[in-house]
Scaffold this active site. Structure first.
Site, PDB file in Angstrom:
ATOM      1  N   TRP A 196       0.515   6.949   3.013  1.00  0.00           N
ATOM      2  CA  TRP A 196       0.986   6.081   1.940  1.00  0.00           C
ATOM      3  C   TRP A 196       1.407   4.737   2.570  1.00  0.00           C
ATOM      4  O   TRP A 196       2.052   4.707   3.621  1.00  0.00           O
ATOM      5  CB  TRP A 196       2.177   6.716   1.209  1.00  0.00           C
ATOM      6  CG  TRP A 196       2.776   5.763   0.224  1.00  0.00           C
ATOM      7  CD1 TRP A 196       2.292   5.459  -1.006  1.00  0.00           C
ATOM      8  CD2 TRP A 196       3.941   4.949   0.426  1.00  0.00           C
ATOM      9  NE1 TRP A 196       3.080   4.496  -1.601  1.00  0.00           N
ATOM     10  CE2 TRP A 196       4.101   4.165  -0.739  1.00  0.00           C
ATOM     11  CE3 TRP A 196       4.853   4.797   1.471  1.00  0.00           C
ATOM     12  CZ2 TRP A 196       5.139   3.242  -0.890  1.00  0.00           C
ATOM     13  CZ3 TRP A 196       5.885   3.887   1.318  1.00  0.00           C
ATOM     14  CH2 TRP A 196       6.014   3.131   0.148  1.00  0.00           C
ATOM     15  N   ASP A 366       3.875  -3.025 -15.858  1.00  0.00           N
ATOM     16  CA  ASP A 366       3.833  -1.809 -15.043  1.00  0.00           C
ATOM     17  C   ASP A 366       4.812  -0.771 -15.585  1.00  0.00           C
ATOM     18  O   ASP A 366       5.168  -0.770 -16.771  1.00  0.00           O
ATOM     19  CB  ASP A 366       4.088  -2.180 -13.569  1.00  0.00           C
ATOM     20  CG  ASP A 366       3.383  -1.256 -12.585  1.00  0.00           C
ATOM     21  OD1 ASP A 366       3.913  -0.163 -12.316  1.00  0.00           O
ATOM     22  OD2 ASP A 366       2.297  -1.613 -12.084  1.00  0.00           O
ATOM     23  N   ASP A 367       5.297   0.069 -14.727  1.00  0.00           N
ATOM     24  CA  ASP A 367       6.160   1.211 -15.048  1.00  0.00           C
ATOM     25  C   ASP A 367       7.427   0.768 -15.792  1.00  0.00           C
ATOM     26  O   ASP A 367       7.905  -0.350 -15.594  1.00  0.00           O
ATOM     27  CB  ASP A 367       6.541   1.857 -13.704  1.00  0.00           C
ATOM     28  CG  ASP A 367       7.002   3.280 -13.856  1.00  0.00           C
ATOM     29  OD1 ASP A 367       7.250   3.713 -14.977  1.00  0.00           O
ATOM     30  OD2 ASP A 367       7.109   3.949 -12.811  1.00  0.00           O
ATOM     31  N   ARG A 443       8.952  12.517  -5.892  1.00  0.00           N
ATOM     32  CA  ARG A 443       9.372  11.383  -6.718  1.00  0.00           C
ATOM     33  C   ARG A 443       9.938  11.911  -8.043  1.00  0.00           C
ATOM     34  O   ARG A 443       9.684  11.375  -9.104  1.00  0.00           O
ATOM     35  CB  ARG A 443       8.208  10.432  -6.987  1.00  0.00           C
ATOM     36  CG  ARG A 443       8.645   8.989  -7.200  1.00  0.00           C
ATOM     37  CD  ARG A 443       7.540   8.133  -7.788  1.00  0.00           C
ATOM     38  NE  ARG A 443       7.921   6.728  -7.762  1.00  0.00           N
ATOM     39  CZ  ARG A 443       7.439   5.816  -8.590  1.00  0.00           C
ATOM     40  NH1 ARG A 443       6.558   6.152  -9.520  1.00  0.00           N
ATOM     41  NH2 ARG A 443       7.815   4.578  -8.509  1.00  0.00           N
ATOM     42  N   LYS A 476      -3.678   0.671 -16.020  1.00  0.00           N
ATOM     43  CA  LYS A 476      -3.494   1.000 -14.600  1.00  0.00           C
ATOM     44  C   LYS A 476      -3.081   2.464 -14.578  1.00  0.00           C
ATOM     45  O   LYS A 476      -1.972   2.810 -14.976  1.00  0.00           O
ATOM     46  CB  LYS A 476      -2.405   0.109 -13.994  1.00  0.00           C
ATOM     47  CG  LYS A 476      -2.059   0.471 -12.553  1.00  0.00           C
ATOM     48  CD  LYS A 476      -1.046  -0.492 -11.978  1.00  0.00           C
ATOM     49  CE  LYS A 476      -0.549  -0.045 -10.620  1.00  0.00           C
ATOM     50  NZ  LYS A 476       0.465  -0.933 -10.071  1.00  0.00           N
ATOM     51  N   TRP A 477      -3.986   3.325 -14.159  1.00  0.00           N
ATOM     52  CA  TRP A 477      -3.812   4.788 -14.234  1.00  0.00           C
ATOM     53  C   TRP A 477      -3.289   5.264 -12.879  1.00  0.00           C
ATOM     54  O   TRP A 477      -4.031   5.313 -11.914  1.00  0.00           O
ATOM     55  CB  TRP A 477      -5.156   5.437 -14.573  1.00  0.00           C
ATOM     56  CG  TRP A 477      -5.143   6.906 -14.789  1.00  0.00           C
ATOM     57  CD1 TRP A 477      -4.686   7.874 -13.939  1.00  0.00           C
ATOM     58  CD2 TRP A 477      -5.639   7.594 -15.940  1.00  0.00           C
ATOM     59  NE1 TRP A 477      -4.866   9.106 -14.491  1.00  0.00           N
ATOM     60  CE2 TRP A 477      -5.453   8.973 -15.720  1.00  0.00           C
ATOM     61  CE3 TRP A 477      -6.228   7.191 -17.140  1.00  0.00           C
ATOM     62  CZ2 TRP A 477      -5.837   9.938 -16.649  1.00  0.00           C
ATOM     63  CZ3 TRP A 477      -6.617   8.162 -18.058  1.00  0.00           C
ATOM     64  CH2 TRP A 477      -6.418   9.513 -17.818  1.00  0.00           C
ATOM     65  N   ASP A 478      -2.017   5.624 -12.866  1.00  0.00           N
ATOM     66  CA  ASP A 478      -1.342   5.948 -11.605  1.00  0.00           C
ATOM     67  C   ASP A 478      -1.245   7.466 -11.424  1.00  0.00           C
ATOM     68  O   ASP A 478      -1.381   8.237 -12.379  1.00  0.00           O
ATOM     69  CB  ASP A 478       0.064   5.319 -11.644  1.00  0.00           C
ATOM     70  CG  ASP A 478       0.600   4.989 -10.265  1.00  0.00           C
ATOM     71  OD1 ASP A 478       0.050   5.490  -9.259  1.00  0.00           O
ATOM     72  OD2 ASP A 478       1.591   4.229 -10.189  1.00  0.00           O
ATOM     73  N   MET A 479      -0.999   7.896 -10.202  1.00  0.00           N
ATOM     74  CA  MET A 479      -0.777   9.318  -9.900  1.00  0.00           C
ATOM     75  C   MET A 479       0.050   9.354  -8.619  1.00  0.00           C
ATOM     76  O   MET A 479      -0.475   9.119  -7.534  1.00  0.00           O
ATOM     77  CB  MET A 479      -2.115  10.018  -9.665  1.00  0.00           C
ATOM     78  CG  MET A 479      -1.971  11.510  -9.496  1.00  0.00           C
ATOM     79  SD  MET A 479      -3.205  12.219  -8.452  1.00  0.00           S
ATOM     80  CE  MET A 479      -3.017  13.944  -8.841  1.00  0.00           C
ATOM     81  N   CYS A 526      -5.226   4.160  -9.554  1.00  0.00           N
ATOM     82  CA  CYS A 526      -4.112   3.950  -8.626  1.00  0.00           C
ATOM     83  C   CYS A 526      -3.545   5.323  -8.335  1.00  0.00           C
ATOM     84  O   CYS A 526      -3.455   6.155  -9.222  1.00  0.00           O
ATOM     85  CB  CYS A 526      -3.069   3.051  -9.294  1.00  0.00           C
ATOM     86  SG  CYS A 526      -1.543   2.904  -8.368  1.00  0.00           S
ATOM     87  N   ASP A 548       0.064   0.409  -1.840  1.00  0.00           N
ATOM     88  CA  ASP A 548       1.355  -0.140  -2.272  1.00  0.00           C
ATOM     89  C   ASP A 548       1.869  -1.147  -1.254  1.00  0.00           C
ATOM     90  O   ASP A 548       2.773  -1.930  -1.556  1.00  0.00           O
ATOM     91  CB  ASP A 548       2.383   0.992  -2.425  1.00  0.00           C
ATOM     92  CG  ASP A 548       2.280   1.646  -3.792  1.00  0.00           C
ATOM     93  OD1 ASP A 548       1.514   1.152  -4.639  1.00  0.00           O
ATOM     94  OD2 ASP A 548       2.963   2.660  -4.006  1.00  0.00           O
TER      95      ASP A 548
HETATM   96  C1  DGJ Z   1       2.960   3.283  -7.635  1.00  0.00           C
HETATM   97  C2  DGJ Z   1       1.986   2.144  -7.758  1.00  0.00           C
HETATM   98  O1  DGJ Z   1       1.127   2.123  -6.672  1.00  0.00           O
HETATM   99  C3  DGJ Z   1       2.790   0.857  -7.905  1.00  0.00           C
HETATM  100  O2  DGJ Z   1       1.935  -0.246  -7.893  1.00  0.00           O
HETATM  101  C4  DGJ Z   1       3.590   0.935  -9.167  1.00  0.00           C
HETATM  102  O3  DGJ Z   1       2.715   1.007 -10.261  1.00  0.00           O
HETATM  103  C5  DGJ Z   1       4.494   2.150  -9.134  1.00  0.00           C
HETATM  104  N1  DGJ Z   1       3.766   3.353  -8.824  1.00  0.00           N
HETATM  105  C6  DGJ Z   1       5.202   2.333 -10.450  1.00  0.00           C
HETATM  106  O4  DGJ Z   1       5.952   3.470 -10.506  1.00  0.00           O
END
Ligand code: DGJ
Length: 735
Positions: A196, A366-367, A443, A476-479, A526, A548
């Site tokens: 990471w 974002d979040d 997290r 922006k699809w995060d995981m 993402c 990140d």
């Molecule tokens: C991880 C992403 O990589 C960041 O850019 C951001 O969107 C955060 N999550 C938000 O929790």
């Protein structure tokens, strides 16, 4: 030394199928060989005297079918290494006395675990070939699918395992296929390793006898290793960016995957790739099938640079949505590093107004906009707009963003749930779990079991509503974590391990359905940065979040590694505030130029910018818009690697050859030491180019125009000084 293949004559790169009037796939019936030709490569395999498939050749294009001899299995070396291990099986089942990595391993309900596949039939349809193989006894079939991409120089393979017996079969290993190099030693493996905030670091090491595994066991592609490999033959100094043979491959799968890189005692070098075999058990009932992910492979005699350019072009033409006609990526603003979870309507509007001023085309919140999401302890799963932060919903913000001439994007993390959420309180069973055992949080969140049909349908429904009700151009699809305790109790003990495959295929299905219903919607993959970047997810997303870690100097290495398999078009790169991550501070221009080597985004807190920052940003974004077609869709030449010294330089040449742009970065200058001369690549030596440096004083020779011959052979001398200096030179063909 490498024993060159048994086939002798080769022709130059320029030769293509049409020159010989040959089809890309041919079956030479009398020799029982298939020849798969791209414009620059040949791949040959056949049926041997045991009626088994045997690999013969993969490398530079051959032109004379008469050179090819019918293949015969290799002899037994000793009682310890029989024919099954010495012969390069094209798609070998684990059976008889085979000790190398198989492509398929099964257990039948009656207890049999022996699998020997023999040729049954084949069909050729243009650029596609299907070869059907079957076990010597059972009606267990492996269908081998090949597709040739002649112009791209790429061959795709995948397999479908089919149970036509009357008993359940458990598949314990299902690989897409094996790639063989010409027998020999002295090969070198390149791969991408990381963590990471430090993804896609290029690693190069010699291949020795034995087995090397590259893999993810995490349920997703992973930050740690990316499913790409390249192998060169370092005779002399090894292959470099522009010279020497490179064989390469990439897997199209976003779940647990595995490459086995073997050098056998008999000097076979082979790469087998597909589903990770760890914790793998996939039962198929009579009449059922399992399909492996696609494995794409290519070869070039022109070094790592050409290998990358081939993959870039291939991804753009055949993998990414939109294909070659996709528009350049919009310049994006993202609020994450500016506000983190503290988003609300006035704050986002203030940022949007400033973003529009500098030329941003897409504003992404974002979040933090949903549920009780004030930090990372709560809210995931509750995908309703937070009423305190957005009392009138998202519409007023979206309308405002649109009125400023930007489209609107939104962050989501659909596969996750915080235990502190209404969703989890209502459906604790929706998170992956082994009943009665602890659920490991990362997290503060758990992974929803996307393999479940109800979870899949629920997820599709809320995403569909969100996009239907709001003018959202981009998700922006995060995981943000990997699997743990991957239980699926509802599936029953026999089927629980299907979770590794089903999770990913359902994820793909959700995205595919969403895109089909909302054709203008764009998506970024993402996963806490670059945790899910591969040719499987790229079939359904427009871009990927690279890391990140947005610190510009660290980014040079991350982006360099990323560029080996993946095109700049998908490589999201933001300019952010300093000091960042390492505590390092680099000048704003340096940060811009690093980010401009991908798809440009801005992540700064614009409320803190000075007038000078706004002025520079406006100038840089305007410059980017003039070159982004070349960067994103052009040909990349890596001239100086950040791994090799203080200077990093990359050059991009537009597909039509009319524009080229050079980026150069100096880490630190020793007093009086000049910047090394940079010899450009990919230009027409007979052409003349107008030369413009972003900052004219950084160009030693005050050139206004120069020939391609001068630029490639004499080269450019730049005056980069001090620490973290940078520049860009724009070349435009005038004659
Ligand atoms: C991880 C992403 O990589 C960041 O850019 C951001 O969107 C955060 N999550 C938000 O929790």
């Amino acid at each position: 030394m490498i024993n060159r293949c048994c086939v002798s004559a080769v022709l130059s790169l320029a030769l293509c199928a049409s020159v010989f009037g040959q089809e890309p796939i041919r079956y030479l019936a009398e020799k029982k060989l298939w020849v798969l030709d791209t414009n620059t490569t040949s791949y040959v395999f056949g049926v041997n005297e045991r009626n088994q498939l045997q690999h013969m050749y993969w490398g530079k294009r051959l032109w004379r079918d008469a050179d090819l001899a019918a293949d015969h299995s290799l002899g037994e070396w000793s009682s310890f290494d029989g024919v099954a291990s010495t012969t390069p099986g094209e798609y070998a089942g684990w059976g008889s006395n085979m000790y190398t990595e198989p492509c398929l391993k099964v257990t039948l309900q009656d207890g049999n675990r022996d699998l020997v596949l023999r040729y049954v039939s084949h069909e050729i349809h243009g650029d596609r070939l299907e070869v059907v193989t079957k076990d010597i006894q059972y009606d267990l079939f492996a269908h081998l699918h090949y597709r040739v991409y002649p112009g791209a120089g790429i061959i795709e393979k995948h397999a479908v395992v089919e149970n036509r017996t009357s008993q359940p079969i458990t598949i314990e290993s299902a690989q897409a296929g094996t790639w063989y190099l010409p027998p020999g030693d002295g090969y070198r493996l390149s791969y991408l390793n990381g963590r990471w905030a430090g993804e896609t670091q290029l690693v190069q090491e010699d291949i020795h006898p034995g087995l090397k595994i590259l893999e993810s066991r995490r349920g997703t592609t992973s930050h740690q290793t990316n499913p790409w490999f390249a192998i060169d033959a370092p005779e002399g100094n090894g292959s470099d960016q522009e010279h020497g043979p490179v064989w390469f491959g990439a897997l199209g799968w976003s779940g647990s995957w595995r490459f086995s890189i073997e050098q056998t005692p008999h000097q076979q070098v082979r790469v087998t790739g597909g589903y990770n075999t760890f914790d793998f058990a996939y039962p198929i009932n009579p009449g059922e099938r399992l399909e492996t992910p696609p494995f794409y492979g290519g070869f070039t005699s022109h070094g790592f640079g050409e290998a990358s350019r081939m993959l870039h072009r291939f991804a753009r033409e055949f993998i990414l949505p939109g294909g070659l006609s996709a528009k350049p990526r919009p310049v994006l603003y993202n609020s994450w590093e500016a506000t983190e979870f503290n988003v609300d309507e006035p704050g986002q509007k203030a940022l949007a107004e400033k973003a529009a001023r500098i030329g941003i085309e897409r504003f992404v919140m974002d979040d933090g906009w949903f549920g009780a999401r004030n930090d990372d302890h709560a809210g995931l799963g509750d995908w309703y707009v937070n009423p305190k932060k957005f009392p009138n919903g998202l519409q007023p913000l979206i309308r405002y963003v649109n009125s400023l001439g930007m489209d609107f994007g939104l962050w989501v993390e659909p596969e996750m749930v915080n235990p502190n959420s209404d969703l989890y309180r209502k459906h604790p069973d929706w998170a992956m779990n082994f009943p009665g055992r602890p659920r490991t949080e990362a997290r503060n969140q758990l992974v929803l079991n996307m393999a479940r049909e109800d979870v899949k349908e629920y997820t599709f429904a809320w995403l569909d509503n969100l996009v239907t009700e709001n003018n959202i151009a981009f998700l922006k699809w995060d995981m943000n974590r990997n699997f743990s305790e991957p239980g699926w109790p509802e599936a029953g003990p026999a089927n629980e391990k299907k979770i590794w495959v089903k999770y990913v295929s359902n994820l793909y299905e959700i995205i595919d359905r969403l895109r089909a219903k909302h054709p203008k919607l764009e998506i970024e993959s993402c996963s806490g940065g670059g945790g899910r970047v591969d040719l499987g997810i790229m079939k359904r997303v427009d871009e990927a979040w690279t890391s990140d870690n947005t610190e510009a100097f660290d980014r040079l290495r991350i982006q360099e590694g990323f560029s080996y398999p993946y095109p700049a078009q998908v490589m999201m790169a933001w300019v952010t505030d300093v000091p960042n991550y390492n505590g390092r501070s680099t000048p704003l221009q340096y940060r811009f130029l690093v980010a401009m080597m991908g798809s440009l985004g801005i992540g700064n807190n614009l409320n803190k910018w000075t007038n000078a920052d706004f002025a520079l940003a406006t100038q840089m974004i305007a410059y980017y818009k003039t070159i982004r077609g070349t960067v994103e869709q052009g040909r990349l030449y890596r001239l100086f690697s950040p791994r090799a010294g203080d200077l990093t330089a990359n050059q991009y040449v537009s597909e039509d050859g009319k524009q080229s742009v050079l980026f150069a970065f100096l880490r630190a200058q020793q007093y009086g030491r000049p910047t090394p001369t940079i010899r450009l690549r990919g230009l027409d030596e007979r052409a003349v180019y107008r030369v413009r440096a972003l900052d004219g004083s950084k160009l030693v020779e005050k050139l206004e125009t120069a020939s391609g011959a001068y630029l490639q052979n004499h080269g450019l001398n730049l005056l980069l000084t001090g620490d973290y200096d940078s520049t860009s030179v724009l070349l435009e063909r005038v004659e």
